[in-house]
Motif scaffolding. Structure first.
Motif, PDB file in Angstrom:
ATOM      1  N   ASP A  53     -20.181  17.717 -28.373  1.00 15.22           N
ATOM      2  CA  ASP A  53     -21.446  17.642 -27.640  1.00 15.22           C
ATOM      3  C   ASP A  53     -22.659  18.082 -28.449  1.00 15.22           C
ATOM      4  O   ASP A  53     -23.733  18.309 -27.903  1.00 15.22           O
ATOM      5  N   ASP A  54     -22.520  18.166 -29.764  1.00 11.85           N
ATOM      6  CA  ASP A  54     -23.638  18.577 -30.614  1.00 11.85           C
ATOM      7  C   ASP A  54     -24.644  17.452 -30.825  1.00 11.85           C
ATOM      8  O   ASP A  54     -24.279  16.284 -30.970  1.00 11.85           O
ATOM      9  N   VAL A  77     -28.803  32.285 -30.272  1.00 17.49           N
ATOM     10  CA  VAL A  77     -27.618  32.408 -31.109  1.00 17.49           C
ATOM     11  C   VAL A  77     -27.892  31.583 -32.366  1.00 17.49           C
ATOM     12  O   VAL A  77     -28.295  30.427 -32.277  1.00 17.49           O
ATOM     13  N   LEU A  78     -27.692  32.184 -33.520  1.00 12.79           N
ATOM     14  CA  LEU A  78     -27.856  31.518 -34.806  1.00 12.79           C
ATOM     15  C   LEU A  78     -26.628  31.846 -35.625  1.00 12.79           C
ATOM     16  O   LEU A  78     -26.338  33.017 -35.870  1.00 12.79           O
ATOM     17  N   GLU A  79     -25.872  30.816 -36.030  1.00 14.52           N
ATOM     18  CA  GLU A  79     -24.659  31.047 -36.807  1.00 14.52           C
ATOM     19  C   GLU A  79     -24.403  29.873 -37.733  1.00 14.52           C
ATOM     20  O   GLU A  79     -24.998  28.811 -37.583  1.00 14.52           O
ATOM     21  N   PHE A  80     -23.506  30.067 -38.697  1.00 18.17           N
ATOM     22  CA  PHE A  80     -23.117  28.979 -39.580  1.00 18.17           C
ATOM     23  C   PHE A  80     -22.307  27.953 -38.808  1.00 18.17           C
ATOM     24  O   PHE A  80     -21.564  28.302 -37.893  1.00 18.17           O
ATOM     25  N   ALA A  81     -22.448  26.700 -39.184  1.00 20.72           N
ATOM     26  CA  ALA A  81     -21.665  25.623 -38.583  1.00 20.72           C
ATOM     27  C   ALA A  81     -20.808  24.997 -39.678  1.00 20.72           C
ATOM     28  O   ALA A  81     -21.327  24.524 -40.686  1.00 20.72           O
ATOM     29  N   ILE A 118     -26.399  25.007 -39.870  1.00 21.03           N
ATOM     30  CA  ILE A 118     -26.481  26.115 -38.928  1.00 21.03           C
ATOM     31  C   ILE A 118     -26.394  25.577 -37.498  1.00 21.03           C
ATOM     32  O   ILE A 118     -26.733  24.432 -37.228  1.00 21.03           O
ATOM     33  N   ARG A 119     -25.931  26.450 -36.619  1.00 18.22           N
ATOM     34  CA  ARG A 119     -25.849  26.127 -35.199  1.00 18.22           C
ATOM     35  C   ARG A 119     -26.832  27.031 -34.454  1.00 18.22           C
ATOM     36  O   ARG A 119     -26.834  28.246 -34.635  1.00 18.22           O
ATOM     37  N   VAL A 150     -29.060  21.067 -38.673  1.00 19.80           N
ATOM     38  CA  VAL A 150     -29.110  21.970 -37.522  1.00 19.80           C
ATOM     39  C   VAL A 150     -28.348  21.317 -36.380  1.00 19.80           C
ATOM     40  O   VAL A 150     -28.655  20.194 -35.986  1.00 19.80           O
ATOM     41  N   LEU A 151     -27.334  22.016 -35.866  1.00 18.79           N
ATOM     42  CA  LEU A 151     -26.538  21.521 -34.748  1.00 18.79           C
ATOM     43  C   LEU A 151     -26.880  22.319 -33.497  1.00 18.79           C
ATOM     44  O   LEU A 151     -26.951  23.552 -33.546  1.00 18.79           O
ATOM     45  N   VAL A 152     -27.084  21.603 -32.393  1.00 19.53           N
ATOM     46  CA  VAL A 152     -27.420  22.237 -31.122  1.00 19.53           C
ATOM     47  C   VAL A 152     -26.596  21.554 -30.037  1.00 19.53           C
ATOM     48  O   VAL A 152     -26.602  20.323 -29.938  1.00 19.53           O
ATOM     49  N   ASP A 153     -25.891  22.341 -29.224  1.00 18.35           N
ATOM     50  CA  ASP A 153     -25.144  21.733 -28.123  1.00 18.35           C
ATOM     51  C   ASP A 153     -26.130  21.236 -27.075  1.00 18.35           C
ATOM     52  O   ASP A 153     -27.245  21.736 -26.958  1.00 18.35           O
ATOM     53  N   LYS A 154     -25.729  20.221 -26.322  1.00 18.84           N
ATOM     54  CA  LYS A 154     -26.628  19.572 -25.366  1.00 18.84           C
ATOM     55  C   LYS A 154     -27.158  20.525 -24.299  1.00 18.84           C
ATOM     56  O   LYS A 154     -28.301  20.404 -23.866  1.00 18.84           O
ATOM     57  N   LYS A 155     -26.363  21.487 -23.872  1.00 15.18           N
ATOM     58  CA  LYS A 155     -26.819  22.442 -22.850  1.00 15.18           C
ATOM     59  C   LYS A 155     -27.936  23.334 -23.398  1.00 15.18           C
ATOM     60  O   LYS A 155     -28.900  23.626 -22.704  1.00 15.18           O
TER      61      LYS A 155
END
Length: 107
Positions: A51-52, A41-45, A26-27, A62-67
């Motif tokens: 930048d994750d 925001v919660l979605e499939f990755a 998930i992202r 769990v993937l999260v962008d740096k920002k």
């Protein structure tokens, strides 16, 4: 820095991914929205972006962008059923205030 999931959230995410038949995990992210400024925001990755930042908890990637990570660091994702309502809940220690409807927050 960390993102964690409760057992209930992890089971629900794994069930969704299994039913979907594909997916890396998930992202989680934040976007500008709502009356308080930011929304989750919660979605499939299906793939990792450059930048994750990747976290693994209870078998879930769990993937999260740096920002977004600046706003989500320390967050625990939960899943709960309350009466007829059910859904994911973000337990975010960075939140300073949220709107009355629960759709947005400020840090």
């Amino acid at each position: 820095m960390s993102i964690t999931l409760t057992e209930s959230a992890a089971n629900r995410v794994l069930s969704f991914i299994e039913g979907r038949g594909t997916g890396l995990g998930i992202r989680l992210a934040v976007r500008t929205s709502g009356c308080s400024g930011m929304a989750y925001v919660l979605e499939f990755a299906d793939e990792q972006a450059e930048d994750d930042v990747i976290f693994e908890d209870r078998g879930v990637t769990v993937l999260v962008d740096k920002k977004s990570l600046v706003y989500l660091d320390g967050t625990e994702l939960d899943y709960a059923k309350e009466g007829l309502n059910e859904g994911f809940k973000f337990n975010n220690p960075n939140v300073k205030d949220s709107c009355g409807c629960g759709e947005s927050f400020t840090v």
